[in-house]
Scaffold this motif. Structure first.
Motif, PDB file in Angstrom:
ATOM      1  N   THR A  43      90.409 -28.492   9.647  1.00  0.00           N
ATOM      2  CA  THR A  43      89.332 -28.292  10.899  1.00  0.00           C
ATOM      3  C   THR A  43      89.725 -27.240  11.503  1.00  0.00           C
ATOM      4  OG1 THR A  43      91.212 -29.574  11.523  1.00  0.00           O
ATOM      5  CG2 THR A  43      89.212 -30.664  11.139  1.00  0.00           C
ATOM      6  N   GLY A  44      91.389 -26.791  10.827  1.00  0.00           N
ATOM      7  CA  GLY A  44      92.142 -25.792  11.197  1.00  0.00           C
ATOM      8  C   GLY A  44      92.662 -25.662  12.183  1.00  0.00           C
ATOM      9  N   ASP A  45      92.379 -26.636  12.884  1.00  0.00           N
ATOM     10  CA  ASP A  45      93.521 -27.088  13.920  1.00  0.00           C
ATOM     11  C   ASP A  45      94.811 -26.742  13.259  1.00  0.00           C
ATOM     12  OD1 ASP A  45      91.435 -27.873  15.335  1.00  0.00           O
ATOM     13  OD2 ASP A  45      92.141 -30.281  14.797  1.00  0.00           O
ATOM     14  N   LEU A  46      95.439 -26.133  15.000  1.00  0.00           N
ATOM     15  CA  LEU A  46      96.957 -26.078  13.751  1.00  0.00           C
ATOM     16  C   LEU A  46      98.185 -27.518  14.489  1.00  0.00           C
ATOM     17  CD1 LEU A  46      99.552 -24.089  13.793  1.00  0.00           C
ATOM     18  CD2 LEU A  46      99.362 -23.750  16.671  1.00  0.00           C
ATOM     19  N   LEU A  47      98.513 -27.892  13.505  1.00  0.00           N
ATOM     20  CA  LEU A  47      99.650 -29.158  13.696  1.00  0.00           C
ATOM     21  C   LEU A  47     100.817 -29.278  14.201  1.00  0.00           C
ATOM     22  CD1 LEU A  47      97.829 -30.604   9.804  1.00  0.00           C
ATOM     23  CD2 LEU A  47      97.436 -30.927  12.386  1.00  0.00           C
ATOM     24  N   MET A  48     101.526 -28.035  13.682  1.00  0.00           N
ATOM     25  CA  MET A  48     103.015 -27.545  13.839  1.00  0.00           C
ATOM     26  C   MET A  48     103.475 -26.260  13.182  1.00  0.00           C
ATOM     27  SD  MET A  48     103.883 -30.403  11.032  1.00  0.00           S
ATOM     28  CE  MET A  48     105.259 -30.242  10.600  1.00  0.00           C
ATOM     29  N   VAL A  49     104.769 -26.021  13.870  1.00  0.00           N
ATOM     30  CA  VAL A  49     105.650 -24.875  13.866  1.00  0.00           C
ATOM     31  C   VAL A  49     106.934 -25.778  13.368  1.00  0.00           C
ATOM     32  CG1 VAL A  49     106.250 -22.856  14.322  1.00  0.00           C
ATOM     33  CG2 VAL A  49     104.011 -23.369  15.132  1.00  0.00           C
ATOM     34  N   ARG A 118     101.050 -38.045  18.370  1.00  0.00           N
ATOM     35  CA  ARG A 118      99.803 -37.469  18.385  1.00  0.00           C
ATOM     36  C   ARG A 118      99.458 -36.422  16.604  1.00  0.00           C
ATOM     37  NH1 ARG A 118     102.479 -37.150  23.292  1.00  0.00           N
ATOM     38  NH2 ARG A 118     101.483 -38.093  24.857  1.00  0.00           N
ATOM     39  N   LYS A 119      97.923 -35.881  16.685  1.00  0.00           N
ATOM     40  CA  LYS A 119      97.752 -35.701  15.755  1.00  0.00           C
ATOM     41  C   LYS A 119      98.377 -34.207  15.371  1.00  0.00           C
ATOM     42  CE  LYS A 119      93.595 -33.231  13.757  1.00  0.00           C
ATOM     43  NZ  LYS A 119      93.231 -33.523  12.488  1.00  0.00           N
ATOM     44  N   THR A 120      97.741 -33.257  16.853  1.00  0.00           N
ATOM     45  CA  THR A 120      99.159 -32.349  16.744  1.00  0.00           C
ATOM     46  C   THR A 120     100.704 -32.295  17.468  1.00  0.00           C
ATOM     47  OG1 THR A 120      98.744 -29.957  16.911  1.00  0.00           O
ATOM     48  CG2 THR A 120      97.810 -31.468  18.124  1.00  0.00           C
ATOM     49  N   CYS A 121     101.189 -31.552  17.308  1.00  0.00           N
ATOM     50  CA  CYS A 121     102.236 -31.029  18.112  1.00  0.00           C
ATOM     51  C   CYS A 121     101.870 -30.212  19.308  1.00  0.00           C
ATOM     52  CB  CYS A 121     103.642 -30.326  17.031  1.00  0.00           C
ATOM     53  SG  CYS A 121     104.136 -31.165  16.402  1.00  0.00           S
ATOM     54  N   PHE A 122     101.252 -29.775  18.837  1.00  0.00           N
ATOM     55  CA  PHE A 122     100.815 -28.602  20.379  1.00  0.00           C
ATOM     56  C   PHE A 122      99.155 -29.154  21.711  1.00  0.00           C
ATOM     57  CE2 PHE A 122     102.793 -25.834  17.279  1.00  0.00           C
ATOM     58  CZ  PHE A 122     103.405 -25.243  17.844  1.00  0.00           C
ATOM     59  N   TYR A 123      99.824 -30.957  22.086  1.00  0.00           N
ATOM     60  CA  TYR A 123      98.962 -31.565  22.808  1.00  0.00           C
ATOM     61  C   TYR A 123      98.875 -31.321  24.350  1.00  0.00           C
ATOM     62  CZ  TYR A 123     103.312 -34.493  22.887  1.00  0.00           C
ATOM     63  OH  TYR A 123     104.512 -34.106  23.265  1.00  0.00           O
ATOM     64  N   ARG A 124      99.110 -29.858  24.630  1.00  0.00           N
ATOM     65  CA  ARG A 124      99.357 -29.004  26.316  1.00  0.00           C
ATOM     66  C   ARG A 124      99.267 -27.915  26.203  1.00  0.00           C
ATOM     67  NH1 ARG A 124     105.177 -31.809  27.085  1.00  0.00           N
ATOM     68  NH2 ARG A 124     105.261 -30.683  25.442  1.00  0.00           N
ATOM     69  N   PRO A 139      97.841 -31.954  30.110  1.00  0.00           N
ATOM     70  CA  PRO A 139      97.565 -32.578  28.413  1.00  0.00           C
ATOM     71  C   PRO A 139      96.393 -31.940  28.006  1.00  0.00           C
ATOM     72  CG  PRO A 139      98.073 -34.066  29.903  1.00  0.00           C
ATOM     73  CD  PRO A 139      97.766 -32.956  31.031  1.00  0.00           C
ATOM     74  N   ARG A 140      96.200 -32.184  26.413  1.00  0.00           N
ATOM     75  CA  ARG A 140      94.327 -31.922  26.054  1.00  0.00           C
ATOM     76  C   ARG A 140      94.713 -32.520  24.753  1.00  0.00           C
ATOM     77  NH1 ARG A 140      91.698 -25.912  24.927  1.00  0.00           N
ATOM     78  NH2 ARG A 140      89.868 -27.061  23.656  1.00  0.00           N
ATOM     79  N   ASP A 141      93.778 -32.862  23.935  1.00  0.00           N
ATOM     80  CA  ASP A 141      93.932 -33.678  22.870  1.00  0.00           C
ATOM     81  C   ASP A 141      95.047 -34.590  22.860  1.00  0.00           C
ATOM     82  OD1 ASP A 141      91.748 -32.497  21.837  1.00  0.00           O
ATOM     83  OD2 ASP A 141      92.528 -30.598  21.632  1.00  0.00           O
ATOM     84  N   ALA A 142      95.555 -35.453  23.544  1.00  0.00           N
ATOM     85  CA  ALA A 142      96.703 -35.850  23.585  1.00  0.00           C
ATOM     86  C   ALA A 142      96.770 -37.321  23.314  1.00  0.00           C
ATOM     87  CB  ALA A 142      97.294 -34.917  25.040  1.00  0.00           C
ATOM     88  N   GLU A 143      95.297 -37.697  22.790  1.00  0.00           N
ATOM     89  CA  GLU A 143      95.917 -39.205  22.905  1.00  0.00           C
ATOM     90  C   GLU A 143      96.857 -39.498  21.574  1.00  0.00           C
ATOM     91  OE1 GLU A 143      92.607 -36.927  20.384  1.00  0.00           O
ATOM     92  OE2 GLU A 143      93.364 -37.049  22.251  1.00  0.00           O
ATOM     93  N   ARG A 144      96.894 -40.697  21.327  1.00  0.00           N
ATOM     94  CA  ARG A 144      98.578 -41.075  20.485  1.00  0.00           C
ATOM     95  C   ARG A 144      97.549 -41.760  19.224  1.00  0.00           C
ATOM     96  NH1 ARG A 144     103.960 -40.562  22.060  1.00  0.00           N
ATOM     97  NH2 ARG A 144     103.924 -40.084  24.608  1.00  0.00           N
ATOM     98  N   LEU A 145      98.301 -41.528  18.028  1.00  0.00           N
ATOM     99  CA  LEU A 145      97.509 -42.155  16.899  1.00  0.00           C
ATOM    100  C   LEU A 145      97.919 -43.443  16.694  1.00  0.00           C
ATOM    101  CD1 LEU A 145      96.633 -39.109  14.845  1.00  0.00           C
ATOM    102  CD2 LEU A 145      94.821 -40.406  16.215  1.00  0.00           C
TER     103      LEU A 145
END
Length: 150
Positions: A43-49, A118-124, A139-145
Motif C-alpha cells: 500500500t505504501g502506507d508509512l508504518l513506523m520510524v 494499530r496498523k501504523t504508528c502514525f494514527y493521529r 485520530p485517523r485510521d486509528a482502529e485497533r487490530l
C-alpha cells in the motif's frame, strides 16, 4: 607501506563514494544509529520510524526480516518476534548520504506494526494553521487490530 610502520586507519569514503557509489557505507550518528523508515510494500502506507545500529542493519540484510535497535530497552529488537508481526523486507533503500534506510515490508500476523495494536504508528493527525499551544491531535485510521502489546 613499510613493515615497521603502524597500520593506518582506512580513508573515509568521499562524498562522491557515499552519494553516487555502489557500496553500502552507512553513516551512523554519534549514538551509533541510523534512522529506519518502514512502509507497507503493497500500500505504501508509512508504518513506523525506528533506528538501527550496525548489528540490526546486518541482521536485517542477512535474514530479510526487520531488526531494529530499541533505544528505550538498549537491545536489538526483531520486529514481530513476540507479536507475530514479522516484517519481511521486500526492498531496502538507503538515502543519499547513507544515514537513513527505508524498508518496504510485508507484515505478518494481523498486519499491524504498532505496539498500540494499530496498523501504523502514525494514527493521529496534527492540525496545521493554529497555535502550537492549542493543537489537539485528531485520530485517523486509528482502529485497533488487536489489544496493545508491550
Amino acid at each position: 607501506m613499510c613493515a615497521d610502520c603502524p597500520p593506518q586507519a582506512p580513508a573515509s569514503p568521499s562524498k562522491t563514494e557515499i552519494e553516487e557509489g555502489d557500496r553500502l557505507l552507512p553513516r551512523f550518528g554519534a549514538d551509533g544509529l541510523v534512522t529506519a523508515v518502514t512502509s507497507d510494500a503493497q500500500t505504501g502506507d508509512l508504518l513506523m520510524v525506528a533506528h538501527m545500529n550496525a548489528e540490526a542493519l546486518r541482521l536485517t540484510i542477512e535474514t530479510g526480516e526487520a531488526h531494529y535497535w530499541s533505544r528505550s530497552r538498549g537491545v536489538i529488537w526483531h520486529k514481530g518476534d513476540t507479536s507475530g508481526q514479522i516484517q519481511s523486507v521486500v526492498e531496502m533503500r538507503v538515502d543519499c548520504d547513507q544515514d537513513a534506510v527505508w524498508l518496504k515490508v510485508r507484515v505478518g500476523g494481523d498486519g499491524g506494526s504498532c505496539h498500540t495494536g494499530r496498523k501504523t504508528c502514525f494514527y493521529r493527525t496534527v492540525p496545521i494553521g493554529g497555535s502550537l499551544e492549542d493543537v489537539r491531535l485528531v485520530p485517523r485510521d486509528a482502529e485497533r487490530l488487536r489489544p496493545a502489546f508491550g
